[in-house]
Design a protein around this motif. Sequence first.
Motif, mmCIF file in Angstrom:
data_model
loop_
_atom_site.group_PDB
_atom_site.id
_atom_site.type_symbol
_atom_site.label_atom_id
_atom_site.label_comp_id
_atom_site.label_asym_id
_atom_site.label_seq_id
_atom_site.Cartn_x
_atom_site.Cartn_y
_atom_site.Cartn_z
ATOM 1 N N LEU A 60 -7.855 5.285 -1.921
ATOM 2 C CA LEU A 60 -6.750 6.231 -1.790
ATOM 3 C C LEU A 60 -7.052 7.533 -2.541
ATOM 4 C CD1 LEU A 60 -3.825 3.673 -2.234
ATOM 5 C CD2 LEU A 60 -4.526 4.801 -0.117
ATOM 6 N N ASP A 61 -8.357 7.732 -2.835
ATOM 7 C CA ASP A 61 -8.841 8.956 -3.464
ATOM 8 C C ASP A 61 -8.281 9.159 -4.863
ATOM 9 O OD1 ASP A 61 -10.463 11.270 -3.370
ATOM 10 O OD2 ASP A 61 -8.717 12.522 -2.932
ATOM 11 N N LEU B 114 -7.456 1.724 -5.276
ATOM 12 C CA LEU B 114 -7.131 3.064 -5.755
ATOM 13 C C LEU B 114 -8.195 4.076 -5.323
ATOM 14 C CD1 LEU B 114 -5.776 2.468 -9.385
ATOM 15 C CD2 LEU B 114 -4.538 2.449 -7.231
ATOM 16 N N LYS C 249 0.651 4.226 -2.787
ATOM 17 C CA LYS C 249 0.395 5.629 -2.432
ATOM 18 C C LYS C 249 1.370 6.564 -3.129
ATOM 19 C CE LYS C 249 -1.678 4.995 2.159
ATOM 20 N NZ LYS C 249 -1.464 5.191 3.621
ATOM 21 N N GLU C 250 2.630 6.161 -3.214
ATOM 22 C CA GLU C 250 3.645 7.001 -3.863
ATOM 23 C C GLU C 250 3.370 7.128 -5.370
ATOM 24 O OE1 GLU C 250 6.177 8.796 -2.447
ATOM 25 O OE2 GLU C 250 5.105 8.248 -0.617
ATOM 26 N N ILE D 193 0.797 -1.217 0.000
ATOM 27 C CA ILE D 193 0.000 0.000 0.000
ATOM 28 C C ILE D 193 0.834 1.273 0.000
ATOM 29 C CG2 ILE D 193 -0.228 0.097 2.513
ATOM 30 C CD1 ILE D 193 -3.037 0.841 0.019
ATOM 31 N N ASP D 194 1.945 1.289 0.758
ATOM 32 C CA ASP D 194 2.756 2.510 0.832
ATOM 33 C C ASP D 194 3.349 2.867 -0.525
ATOM 34 O OD1 ASP D 194 2.224 2.845 3.508
ATOM 35 O OD2 ASP D 194 4.005 1.769 4.183
ATOM 36 N N LYS E 18 -1.252 11.850 -9.613
ATOM 37 C CA LYS E 18 -2.095 13.018 -9.336
ATOM 38 C C LYS E 18 -1.364 14.317 -9.675
ATOM 39 C CE LYS E 18 -5.411 11.697 -5.768
ATOM 40 N NZ LYS E 18 -5.846 11.983 -4.381
ATOM 41 N N ILE F 4 0.406 6.871 -6.791
ATOM 42 C CA ILE F 4 -0.780 7.720 -6.921
ATOM 43 C C ILE F 4 -0.430 9.191 -6.732
ATOM 44 C CG2 ILE F 4 -2.925 8.347 -5.734
ATOM 45 C CD1 ILE F 4 -3.456 5.365 -5.381
ATOM 46 N N LYS F 5 0.434 9.467 -5.783
ATOM 47 C CA LYS F 5 0.863 10.846 -5.544
ATOM 48 C C LYS F 5 1.467 11.451 -6.809
ATOM 49 C CE LYS F 5 3.901 13.559 -2.502
ATOM 50 N NZ LYS F 5 4.905 13.469 -1.403
#
Length: 348
Positions: A165-166, A162, A113-114, A109-110, A120, A116-117
Amino acid sequence: MKRKKTKKVKVGNVYIGGDSPVTIQSMTNTKTANIKDTIEQIKLLEKAGCEIIRVAVPDEESAQAIKKIKKEINIPLVADIHFDYKLAIKSIEHGADKIRINPGNVGGIDKIKEIIKAAKHYNIPIRVGVNSGSLERDILEKYKKPCAEALAESAIRNVKLLEDLDFFNIVVSVKSSNVLETIESYKILSRSIDYPLHLGVTESGTLISGTVKSSIGIGLLLYEGIGDTIRVSLTDDPVNEIKVAREILKSLGLRKGIEIVSCPTCGRTNINLIELAQKITRELENYTKPIKVAIMGCAVNGPGEAKEADIGIAAGKGDALIFKKGEIIKKVKESEILEELLKEIEKL
């Protein structure tokens, strides 16, 4: 056909889903780090009609190459990532218009997240790409083997990951080398989510077997209104993937372009029709006008078919009649058929 309405996703200067046309994709088979060869192949694919191109990113050198490749091509570029989340981030930073990942194999997950960051920040979509050969262990234990339900469950789970994680800028694919499994998995997926679907039968084989499997799998789904972008996977020159994809879309009325009909030949055929049809097809493969050309070998079905076409021939013994808009316009010798037919097509 009534296509299912899906969300609209922007990939570079191309849209997938919503009211956008079904787009054609392919993937390079060059080493991405070999910038020169990769650019050359992409340009050939562009010329053939490729609208989105994907490149493999197995290492940092390949990720860095994206920046230079992007400067020389005219279509959106997708980075194909497995296992290493850092390569996804670097590909995004170097200009990828979309990334393809299987969230289940990038390390937790971590790390997701990276990714997705970065996606975005650069406002690019992620394709959740699930294949029958890379399903999660618990799903395989549940279903005992890859199947349509397993593929769909994996994709839905990863989409939910996903979303939690918005992140909602998503395209989805569920591919199997089994045609029926592929069809059923996309049907389940289409009922469950409204993100655009990337269709394909993975590892479908060489030119003939791959064309047949892809045409059946992709074609049946498109006919039912499922699918927003397609990739025909062939163990062959990627340019042939584009040619097959275009024919699939044209045959379903989803893409305009030239249509060539030709008879299979029989004992009544008195000219070398196979060679003639092949030559005409090669000459017209990049012809964009939506016309129908009939290449018929005898006087049984020939005149009727030729009259139904915008232009066509009905061959006799050593000669042929050329029809245009249902009317005979001339009779030519066998040696002149190709040249005279092409001349008349140019006048249309």
